[in-house]
Design a protein around this motif. Structure first.
Motif, short mmCIF file in Angstrom:
data_model
loop_
_atom_site.label_atom_id
_atom_site.label_comp_id
_atom_site.label_asym_id
_atom_site.label_seq_id
_atom_site.Cartn_x
_atom_site.Cartn_y
_atom_site.Cartn_z
N ARG A 1 16.82 41.82 53.28
CA ARG A 1 15.74 40.95 52.92
C ARG A 1 15.71 40.43 51.55
O ARG A 1 16.34 41.25 50.74
CB ARG A 1 14.07 41.65 53.06
CG ARG A 1 13.06 40.45 52.55
CD ARG A 1 11.89 41.37 51.96
NE ARG A 1 11.90 42.14 50.96
CZ ARG A 1 12.17 42.00 49.60
NH1 ARG A 1 11.80 40.89 49.24
NH2 ARG A 1 12.13 42.85 48.92
N THR B 1 19.26 40.22 60.26
CA THR B 1 19.79 41.39 60.97
C THR B 1 21.00 41.17 61.55
O THR B 1 21.06 39.94 62.21
CB THR B 1 18.78 41.98 61.96
OG1 THR B 1 17.65 42.44 61.31
CG2 THR B 1 19.39 43.16 62.84
N LEU C 1 24.11 37.18 64.03
CA LEU C 1 22.78 37.56 63.33
C LEU C 1 21.42 36.90 63.73
O LEU C 1 21.69 35.77 64.34
CB LEU C 1 23.12 37.78 61.92
CG LEU C 1 23.50 36.57 61.33
CD1 LEU C 1 23.04 36.46 59.88
CD2 LEU C 1 25.13 36.64 61.08
N SER C 2 20.32 37.50 63.35
CA SER C 2 19.05 36.82 63.18
C SER C 2 18.69 36.61 62.19
O SER C 2 18.81 37.34 60.89
CB SER C 2 18.00 37.71 64.26
OG SER C 2 17.56 38.73 63.45
N ASP D 1 22.67 46.17 60.34
CA ASP D 1 22.37 46.18 58.92
C ASP D 1 21.24 45.05 59.05
O ASP D 1 21.34 44.00 59.46
CB ASP D 1 23.44 46.13 58.12
CG ASP D 1 24.40 47.20 57.88
OD1 ASP D 1 23.96 48.51 58.46
OD2 ASP D 1 25.29 47.22 57.32
N SER D 2 20.12 45.48 57.96
CA SER D 2 19.16 44.18 57.84
C SER D 2 19.18 43.98 56.26
O SER D 2 19.47 44.96 55.45
CB SER D 2 18.08 44.66 58.33
OG SER D 2 18.03 44.54 59.75
N TYR E 1 15.19 37.37 56.11
CA TYR E 1 15.11 38.67 56.64
C TYR E 1 16.36 38.48 57.81
O TYR E 1 16.18 37.56 58.59
CB TYR E 1 13.91 38.88 57.55
CG TYR E 1 12.76 39.18 56.63
CD1 TYR E 1 12.41 40.55 56.11
CD2 TYR E 1 12.04 38.15 56.22
CE1 TYR E 1 11.19 40.68 55.40
CE2 TYR E 1 10.94 38.44 55.13
CZ TYR E 1 10.37 39.79 54.91
OH TYR E 1 9.36 39.93 53.91
#
Length: 189
Positions: free
Chosen positions: A160, A136, A179-180, A157-158, A134
């Protein structure tokens, strides 16, 4: 520099402990991880600072989470200060991974802060079957290529995707991207 040496020593201890718990010789571990016997021996002695790619090979070969190789098993912090996190660096410093919350058996996930400098790139090997990522993006623009498709993501924006196939990340902007990343492992692993 102290943080890097601490991380290198922690990785050395964890890699050796996991191998011994699995009752693997260095030769058997080399076959299982596709990392040379001499490289594994150097890592276990704390003589080298392994790359992210090498650590993923070991994690996948041992069928353990990535953070089980890098986390400090003696403490469970609730707050992780940015200055206390030793980064893992790829692509000559253009791709920097800051481990945040390590994997725990009862949680099945781990998180990272990622910094990618302009044109920085990381090609990741497949993770264990069923693993999901995931992502982001907090700033900048990145391109993520999965087994299915190419995605361009901007601020906010994300995405998966299943990370059990080769995938890559690239900064496609002239500014640093932040980002994460959350990696989720399925229960049946």
């Amino acid at each position: 520099m102290g943080g890097v040496m601490q991380l290198q020593n922690r990785i050395a201890k964890n890699v050796k402990t996991i191998r011994e718990n699995k009752k693997l010789t260095l030769d058997a571990a080399a076959k299982q991880t596709e990392v040379s016997r001499s490289m594994l021996a150097q890592i276990e002695k704390g003589e080298v600072n392994p790359t992210i790619s090498v650590l993923w090979k070991i994690a996948n070969g041992y069928k353990v989470s990535f953070t089980s190789l890098v986390e400090n098993h003696n403490q469970e912090p609730l707050i992780i200060r940015a200055e206390d996190v030793a980064p893992l660096v790829e692509d000559d410093g253009k791709y920097i991974n800051y481990p945040a919350f390590p994997f725990q058996e009862d949680k099945l996930f781990e998180t990272y802060r990622i910094q990618i400098e302009p044109h920085g790139f990381l090609s990741a090997r497949p993770h264990m079957a069923g693993t999901e990522e995931y992502i982001t993006v907090f700033s900048g623009r990145v391109e993520i290529i999965t087994a299915e498709k190419t995605f361009q993501l901007g601020e906010g924006d994300s995405l998966r995707f299943f990370a059990d196939a080769p995938h890559s990340y690239q900064n496609i902007d002239s500014a640093t991207a932040y980002l994460s990343m959350l990696i989720y492992y399925t229960k049946n692993q």
